[in-house]
Scaffold this active site. Structure first.
Site, PDB file in Angstrom:
ATOM      1  N   ASP A  91       2.168  -2.575  -5.124  1.00  0.00           N
ATOM      2  CA  ASP A  91       1.170  -2.840  -4.083  1.00  0.00           C
ATOM      3  C   ASP A  91       0.881  -4.341  -3.994  1.00  0.00           C
ATOM      4  O   ASP A  91       1.008  -5.062  -4.982  1.00  0.00           O
ATOM      5  CB  ASP A  91      -0.112  -2.058  -4.423  1.00  0.00           C
ATOM      6  CG  ASP A  91      -1.017  -1.886  -3.213  1.00  0.00           C
ATOM      7  OD1 ASP A  91      -0.604  -2.240  -2.086  1.00  0.00           O
ATOM      8  OD2 ASP A  91      -2.147  -1.400  -3.399  1.00  0.00           O
ATOM      9  N   ASN A 122       1.867   6.056   4.636  1.00  0.00           N
ATOM     10  CA  ASN A 122       2.201   4.729   5.177  1.00  0.00           C
ATOM     11  C   ASN A 122       2.663   4.764   6.639  1.00  0.00           C
ATOM     12  O   ASN A 122       2.713   3.718   7.297  1.00  0.00           O
ATOM     13  CB  ASN A 122       3.234   4.013   4.304  1.00  0.00           C
ATOM     14  CG  ASN A 122       2.674   3.489   2.995  1.00  0.00           C
ATOM     15  OD1 ASN A 122       3.348   3.482   1.964  1.00  0.00           O
ATOM     16  ND2 ASN A 122       1.418   3.032   2.985  1.00  0.00           N
TER      17      ASN A 122
END
Ligand code: IPE
Ligand code: IPE
Ligand code: MG
Length: 241
Positions: A21, A69
């Site tokens: 991330d 996502n």
């Protein structure tokens, strides 16, 4: 497995899982578009797969794209898919060089046909290797993994292949990670303290390591730091030591 790294004896976790991330924030700090960060993130994946193998890790599982996502802009999603195309080409070369078996976790049916073809080629060509296993989670969600597993269990039950006795081992054998040990260590970069739907069944007894380092900056030294942290943990599995 034990290994001496820079004079220090460390137990190397068998399976390391990584929530990669911070690509967007890495790009933002440089006043660049988000996909610039994803490109740098892909470079970091290239590095870390060979570093992990060198350190003696047997399984490395990275979270590249979640079932959530798709909520991002069309521009970002198509940018990520293009970076993935390029990365898969590089990965097949690296895999042959590093003798690594690559598998893709997640529901690939939602991906473009050419990407599915690349994934199948990558998995096929590398299936002969067993020294190091590299798993890439694409369109992966822990809940979706369990949902797809239940669907398959039900289908096999209806066909008479299963007797209706549901054990934990049976469920594990119907997940994308079938035949793999559960992760020993989970790393999440960029300072977020959550699972974001990654391997929710498999992480039941995993040690968690969080770092503020943004994914594109994550390197071998950062990986060693995470392993050092892991060595300081006392894994009790519900018992008493
Ligand atoms: C992780 O980086 C990569 C993917 C989720 C594809 P992010 O894109 O989430 O980066 P931040 O969290 O916005 O910094
Ligand atoms: C998790 O990161 C997914 C991947 C790294 C592929 P996100 O950036 O999507 O997670 P949230 O939105 O912060 O929970
Ligand atoms: Mg993020």
């Amino acid at each position: 497995m034990e290994k001496v790294i820079d004079g220090e004896k460390l137990t190397i976790p068998t399976h390391v899982a990584v929530i990669m991330d911070g690509n967007g924030r890495w790009a933002k700090k440089r006043l660049m578009p988000r996909n610039f960060g994803h490109k740098a993130g892909a470079k970091a994946i290239e590095r870390i797969s060979s570093d992990a193998k060198e350190l003696g890790i047997k399984y490395l599982t990275v979270y590249a794209f979640s079932t959530e996502n798709w909520k991002r802009s069309v521009e970002e999603v198509s940018g990520i898919m293009n970076i993935l195309r390029d990365y898969l080409d590089i990965c097949i070369k690296d895999a042959e060089k590093n003798r690594m078996r690559v598998r893709v976790l997640g529901d690939r049916t939602a991906l473009d046909k050419d990407i599915i073809d690349k994934i199948e080629e990558l998995e096929g060509v590398t299936s002969v290797y067993d020294e190091f296993n590299f798993n890439i989670a694409i369109n992966y969600g822990g809940r979706d993994d369990i949902r797809r597993g239940i669907e398959k269990i039900l289908a096999d039950y209806k066909e008479g292949k299963l007797d209706g006795n549901i054990t934990e081992a049976l469920i594990s054998s119907y997940l994308d990670t079938k035949d793999m040990p559960d992760p020993d260590l989970l790393i999440r970069t960029s300072g977020e303290l959550r699972l974001s739907n990654f391997l929710i069944w498999q992480l039941a007894y995993t040690e968690f390591y969080f770092t503020d380092c943004l994914w594109p900056d994550f390197d071998k030294d950062e990986l060693i730091k995470a392993i050092r942290y892991y060595n300081g943990r006392d894994r009790r599995y519900g018992g008493v030591k």
